[in-house]
Design an enzyme around this catalytic site. Structure first.
Site, PDB file in Angstrom:
ATOM      1  N   PRO A  24      -9.961   3.828  -1.020  1.00  0.00           N
ATOM      2  CA  PRO A  24     -11.006   4.689  -0.460  1.00  0.00           C
ATOM      3  C   PRO A  24     -10.601   5.318   0.864  1.00  0.00           C
ATOM      4  CG  PRO A  24     -11.676   2.375  -0.411  1.00  0.00           C
ATOM      5  CD  PRO A  24     -10.367   2.435  -1.100  1.00  0.00           C
ATOM      6  N   GLU A  25     -10.642   6.650   0.913  1.00  0.00           N
ATOM      7  CA  GLU A  25     -10.469   7.390   2.154  1.00  0.00           C
ATOM      8  C   GLU A  25     -11.796   8.114   2.417  1.00  0.00           C
ATOM      9  OE1 GLU A  25      -6.729   9.568   2.180  1.00  0.00           O
ATOM     10  OE2 GLU A  25      -5.907   8.254   0.646  1.00  0.00           O
TER      11      GLU A  25
ATOM     12  N   LYS B 148     -13.593   6.251   7.863  1.00  0.00           N
ATOM     13  CA  LYS B 148     -13.786   5.416   6.673  1.00  0.00           C
ATOM     14  C   LYS B 148     -14.816   4.323   6.902  1.00  0.00           C
ATOM     15  CE  LYS B 148      -8.887   6.244   6.013  1.00  0.00           C
ATOM     16  NZ  LYS B 148      -7.549   5.623   6.105  1.00  0.00           N
TER      17      LYS B 148
ATOM     18  N   ARG C 155       4.812   3.879   4.849  1.00  0.00           N
ATOM     19  CA  ARG C 155       4.082   4.257   3.639  1.00  0.00           C
ATOM     20  C   ARG C 155       4.946   5.096   2.721  1.00  0.00           C
ATOM     21  NH1 ARG C 155      -1.050   3.737   5.699  1.00  0.00           N
ATOM     22  NH2 ARG C 155      -0.779   2.206   7.317  1.00  0.00           N
TER      23      ARG C 155
END
Length: 274
Positions: free
Chosen positions: A2-3, A58, A261
């Site tokens: 979830p962003e 978020k 990442r």
DNA sequence: AAGATTACCTGAAGGC
DNA sequence: TGCCTTCAGGTAATCT
């Protein structure tokens, strides 16, 4: 994962289903997702109505009020795999760690990796616990964002992931934003033209709004509150497409590591900054 | 002091 | 009932 768009969807669902309803019960099967203890949270929240809700980046903050007006706030972050289910006939599995009962309507919190948190806070929509979180990426004025990023010397991807500069982007939407802006993920903000930085912000806002309209991105774990996947995945230009052809120029998309990442970009559309 | 690394977790995927 | 390693990434804490 979830962003901002996924969290915004969760917030809208909570508001639409629960606003004005009273919290009548709280069951916790894994204490680690709740801060402080279930007993302490129950004392503050049970009997209060959900009045409203605020999102920054978020984070969601739920505003509860007791009949005497006394406010209480619950701060929610889904981290990697947190999910909310508000669904008739939903059957909890072993990953459901918390159930809130709203006058007979159960709200399930599920989190495979247990990174998410629900925290009781006492200081409203701008709590001290969020003092280090920057303005929301969707609404930050360009001028303010530029001031915060223009002198940074690290990779722009790391800056976009830094929630202290502006909040809401995660790994998926950072890669998408940089691709649309034609900026290499390793480019340094201090080396870029102001116009290029403005384009990055414009594209980030664009991709967030578009994802929001499509119900978010389901890549691994995200579903909406009714268990339905988001539809934005088929719109992704680079994320998850390493080795596949660029949709714009046909070049093979490359994968590198930036800020720890996985990072996918087009070597032709996003030329090396050096 | 900003930038890099690690801890927190579980499940999927791939090598053998 | 296969075992082992690697990868996935949001954030806080801990390094350099």
């Amino acid at each position: 994962m979830p962003e901002l768009p996924e969290v915004e969807n969760v917030g809208r669902a909570l508001l639409a289903n629960l606003q004005g309803r009273r919290l009548t019960g709280l069951k916790v099967s894994f204490a680690g997702v709740l801060d402080p203890s279930a007993a302490a949270v129950r004392r503050r929240l049970v009997g209060a109505r959900l009045e409203g809700l605020h999102r920054r980046g978020k984070y969601l903050i739920l505003h509860f009020a007791h009949d005497d007006g006394r406010p209480a706030y619950l701060m929610l972050h889904l981290r990697m795999t947190g999910q909310i289910f508000i669904l008739d006939g939903y059957v909890p599995d072993k990953h459901v760690h918390l159930v809130m009962d709203f006058e007979g309507l159960p709200v399930h919190y599920r989190d495979i990796r247990k990174f998410g948190r629900l925290s009781l806070v006492e200081d409203g929509y701008e709590p001290a616990a969020m003092a280090h979180i920057g303005p929301d990426m969707l609404t930050v004025p360009a001028r303010q964002w530029l001031e915060r990023i223009v002198r940074r010397r690290g990779p722009i991807k790391a800056c976009l992931l830094d929630q202290g500069i502006a909040s809401g982007l995660g790994n998926i939407y950072v890669d998408e934003s940089l691709f649309l802006a034609r900026v290499h993920p390793l480019a340094r903000p201090c080396d870029l033209e102001e116009a290029e930085l403005r384009e990055v912000l414009r594209r980030a806002k664009q991709v967030l709004r578009l994802a929001l309209r499509h119900g978010g991105t389901t890549f691994m774990n995200f579903t909406n509150f009714q268990g339905k996947p988001g539809n934005f995945r088929r719109k992704l230009r680079v994320y998850g497409r390493a080795g596949q052809p660029c949709r714009d120029c046909g070049a093979s998309l490359e994968k590198i590591t930036v800020a720890g990442r996985g990072t996918v970009y087009c070597p032709r559309c996003q030329p090396d900054p050096s």
